[in-house]
Structure formats: structure tokens, C-alpha cells
Design a protein around this motif. Sequence first.
Motif, PDB file in Angstrom:
ATOM      1  N   LYS A  68       0.828  -1.204   0.000  1.00 51.00           N
ATOM      2  CA  LYS A  68       0.000   0.000   0.000  1.00 51.00           C
ATOM      3  C   LYS A  68       0.866   1.258   0.000  1.00 51.00           C
ATOM      4  O   LYS A  68       1.998   1.265   0.479  1.00 51.00           O
ATOM      5  CB  LYS A  68      -0.924   0.007   1.206  1.00 51.00           C
ATOM      6  N   ALA A  69       0.291   2.318  -0.509  1.00 52.41           N
ATOM      7  CA  ALA A  69       0.973   3.611  -0.523  1.00 52.41           C
ATOM      8  C   ALA A  69       0.795   4.347   0.800  1.00 52.41           C
ATOM      9  O   ALA A  69       1.644   5.157   1.185  1.00 52.41           O
ATOM     10  CB  ALA A  69       0.426   4.481  -1.659  1.00 52.41           C
ATOM     11  N   PHE A  70      -0.293   4.061   1.494  1.00 48.36           N
ATOM     12  CA  PHE A  70      -0.675   4.852   2.670  1.00 48.36           C
ATOM     13  C   PHE A  70      -1.480   3.967   3.610  1.00 48.36           C
ATOM     14  O   PHE A  70      -2.331   3.203   3.160  1.00 48.36           O
ATOM     15  CB  PHE A  70      -1.544   6.022   2.188  1.00 48.36           C
ATOM     16  N   MET A  71      -1.194   4.078   4.900  1.00 49.07           N
ATOM     17  CA  MET A  71      -1.972   3.325   5.880  1.00 49.07           C
ATOM     18  C   MET A  71      -2.188   4.206   7.114  1.00 49.07           C
ATOM     19  O   MET A  71      -1.269   4.841   7.611  1.00 49.07           O
ATOM     20  CB  MET A  71      -1.254   2.040   6.288  1.00 49.07           C
ATOM     21  N   MET A  72      -3.420   4.203   7.584  1.00 47.35           N
ATOM     22  CA  MET A  72      -3.807   4.978   8.755  1.00 47.35           C
ATOM     23  C   MET A  72      -4.073   4.036   9.921  1.00 47.35           C
ATOM     24  O   MET A  72      -4.777   3.041   9.759  1.00 47.35           O
ATOM     25  CB  MET A  72      -5.084   5.771   8.438  1.00 47.35           C
ATOM     26  N   GLU A  73      -3.504   4.363  11.074  1.00 46.40           N
ATOM     27  CA  GLU A  73      -3.850   3.637  12.286  1.00 46.40           C
ATOM     28  C   GLU A  73      -5.153   4.227  12.823  1.00 46.40           C
ATOM     29  O   GLU A  73      -5.286   5.442  12.933  1.00 46.40           O
ATOM     30  CB  GLU A  73      -2.744   3.765  13.342  1.00 46.40           C
ATOM     31  N   VAL A  74      -6.100   3.368  13.126  1.00 44.55           N
ATOM     32  CA  VAL A  74      -7.394   3.800  13.648  1.00 44.55           C
ATOM     33  C   VAL A  74      -7.704   3.034  14.929  1.00 44.55           C
ATOM     34  O   VAL A  74      -7.137   1.964  15.179  1.00 44.55           O
ATOM     35  CB  VAL A  74      -8.537   3.604  12.618  1.00 44.55           C
ATOM     36  N   CYS A  75      -8.593   3.589  15.726  1.00 44.82           N
ATOM     37  CA  CYS A  75      -9.094   2.926  16.931  1.00 44.82           C
ATOM     38  C   CYS A  75     -10.612   2.886  16.860  1.00 44.82           C
ATOM     39  O   CYS A  75     -11.234   3.703  16.169  1.00 44.82           O
ATOM     40  CB  CYS A  75      -8.681   3.693  18.187  1.00 44.82           C
ATOM     41  N   GLU A  76     -11.177   1.946  17.593  1.00 47.20           N
ATOM     42  CA  GLU A  76     -12.638   1.869  17.670  1.00 47.20           C
ATOM     43  C   GLU A  76     -13.161   3.073  18.442  1.00 47.20           C
ATOM     44  O   GLU A  76     -12.614   3.447  19.475  1.00 47.20           O
ATOM     45  CB  GLU A  76     -13.056   0.564  18.340  1.00 47.20           C
ATOM     46  N   ARG A  77     -14.209   3.690  17.918  1.00 51.75           N
ATOM     47  CA  ARG A  77     -14.803   4.864  18.552  1.00 51.75           C
ATOM     48  C   ARG A  77     -15.690   4.448  19.722  1.00 51.75           C
ATOM     49  O   ARG A  77     -16.324   3.409  19.690  1.00 51.75           O
ATOM     50  CB  ARG A  77     -15.664   5.637  17.545  1.00 51.75           C
ATOM     51  N   THR A  78     -15.728   5.315  20.707  1.00 49.78           N
ATOM     52  CA  THR A  78     -16.640   5.167  21.841  1.00 49.78           C
ATOM     53  C   THR A  78     -17.494   6.425  21.896  1.00 49.78           C
ATOM     54  O   THR A  78     -17.278   7.369  21.121  1.00 49.78           O
ATOM     55  CB  THR A  78     -15.873   5.018  23.166  1.00 49.78           C
ATOM     56  N   ALA A  79     -18.423   6.473  22.814  1.00 45.66           N
ATOM     57  CA  ALA A  79     -19.257   7.667  22.966  1.00 45.66           C
ATOM     58  C   ALA A  79     -18.410   8.911  23.221  1.00 45.66           C
ATOM     59  O   ALA A  79     -18.787  10.020  22.836  1.00 45.66           O
ATOM     60  CB  ALA A  79     -20.258   7.463  24.097  1.00 45.66           C
ATOM     61  N   ALA A  80     -17.254   8.741  23.831  1.00 48.34           N
ATOM     62  CA  ALA A  80     -16.362   9.875  24.100  1.00 48.34           C
ATOM     63  C   ALA A  80     -15.687  10.392  22.834  1.00 48.34           C
ATOM     64  O   ALA A  80     -15.106  11.480  22.841  1.00 48.34           O
ATOM     65  CB  ALA A  80     -15.307   9.479  25.128  1.00 48.34           C
ATOM     66  N   ASP A  81     -15.749   9.639  21.746  1.00 49.16           N
ATOM     67  CA  ASP A  81     -15.076  10.005  20.496  1.00 49.16           C
ATOM     68  C   ASP A  81     -16.025  10.558  19.435  1.00 49.16           C
ATOM     69  O   ASP A  81     -15.675  10.621  18.261  1.00 49.16           O
ATOM     70  CB  ASP A  81     -14.361   8.772  19.914  1.00 49.16           C
ATOM     71  N   LYS A  82     -17.210  10.952  19.823  1.00 50.11           N
ATOM     72  CA  LYS A  82     -18.237  11.368  18.857  1.00 50.11           C
ATOM     73  C   LYS A  82     -17.827  12.595  18.046  1.00 50.11           C
ATOM     74  O   LYS A  82     -18.213  12.728  16.899  1.00 50.11           O
ATOM     75  CB  LYS A  82     -19.557  11.675  19.571  1.00 50.11           C
TER      76      LYS A  82
END
Length: 188
Positions: A68-82
Motif C-alpha cells: 500500500k501507498a498509505f496506511m492509517m492507524e485507527v481505533c474503535e470509537r466510543t461515545a467519548a469520540d463522537k
Amino acid sequence: MAPASFSEDPELEWCPPGHGDIYPSLLGSGMLSQLIDDGIKYLFVSNSDNLGATLDLQLLHYFAGSGKAFMMEVCERTAADKKGGHLARRKSDGKFTLRESAMCPDADKGSFEDVSRHKYFNTNNLWVNLPMLKATLDGSGGALALPLIKNKKTVNPRDSSTPAVFQLETAMGSAIECFESAGAVVVP
């Protein structure tokens, strides 16, 4: 629209352009070519907002093997991440896109904040294949077509009675939509 004017404190007329300028800065400064010439193929970038960022060699190995040319690290969202930016897929072409709260129309806020619909947020830890970045920049006139973010603010962010302004910026994570081969990986 016109540049802000604030005679009480002209320093407040200026604001940062966001971190999306990293890509043309790497190219324009010659740093991108220098890194590639020095044999460096991968770049790990983390926004200073993410104080917990670390370079994970297992993720580097995974990214290097992905092609891949690009990869983003992500996390699962919670209510605090709205309120923060989240990853979504565009219906028109299936590409990932990063949506920031300032990009969301007021009428769509409920959907934007739905953590069951938009499950992942951007950590601002990014992995970039430098030769692929250079090829993409070369093929697009030296700039990535990053979405413009209009942040509603007051010229003095500590004083709501000062004139209303828009801070125009771009986000480095928005580059996920600029590559044919981009992906995301869920991290703890």
C-alpha cells in the motif's frame, strides 16, 4: 471571504494551515527526494496531538508487506469520540475518506456522531510509502487534492465577542483518499 483583520492584536490574524501541508512541504523542501535517495522507503508520521504515538516495528513490517501507498492507524470509537474525525468509505468510488467534525453540515451531526455507523477514528498515526507518495505528487502537479476544512472560530479564540472567522486548513490523514492503494489498521 477575505483575510482576517484585527488591529487590536495583528498576531491573531494568522493561524496554522493544518498538518496537511506536510506533503507539499516534503516535496518543495527537497526532503522527499533526499529521503528516497538515501534509501528510505517508509515514513511514519504522528501528529503532536497524539502523545501516545510509538513506532511499532510489527506495523512497519505489515505495511511494508502490504504494497500500500498509505496506511492509517485507527481505533474503535466510543461515545467519548463522537466529535473527532472518523474514517468512512465513499459510496461513489469505495475509497476511504476522513471526515472531521468541522466538515460536517449541522443537519448531519447526528449521523456523524453515530459511533455504531462510523466505527473508527483516526489516531493521526500514518504510514507512507515515500516512492509512491512522490509518484502521486508528481502525477498531481505537486499537491494532493486534500479536502479543505473550514473551522468556525472567533479571531481571538479566547474571546467570543471578537469577530467570527473561518480557519482554513487541511488534515494529513485526509490523504487516505488520494492514493489508489490506501488502507487502515485497527490498533488498541
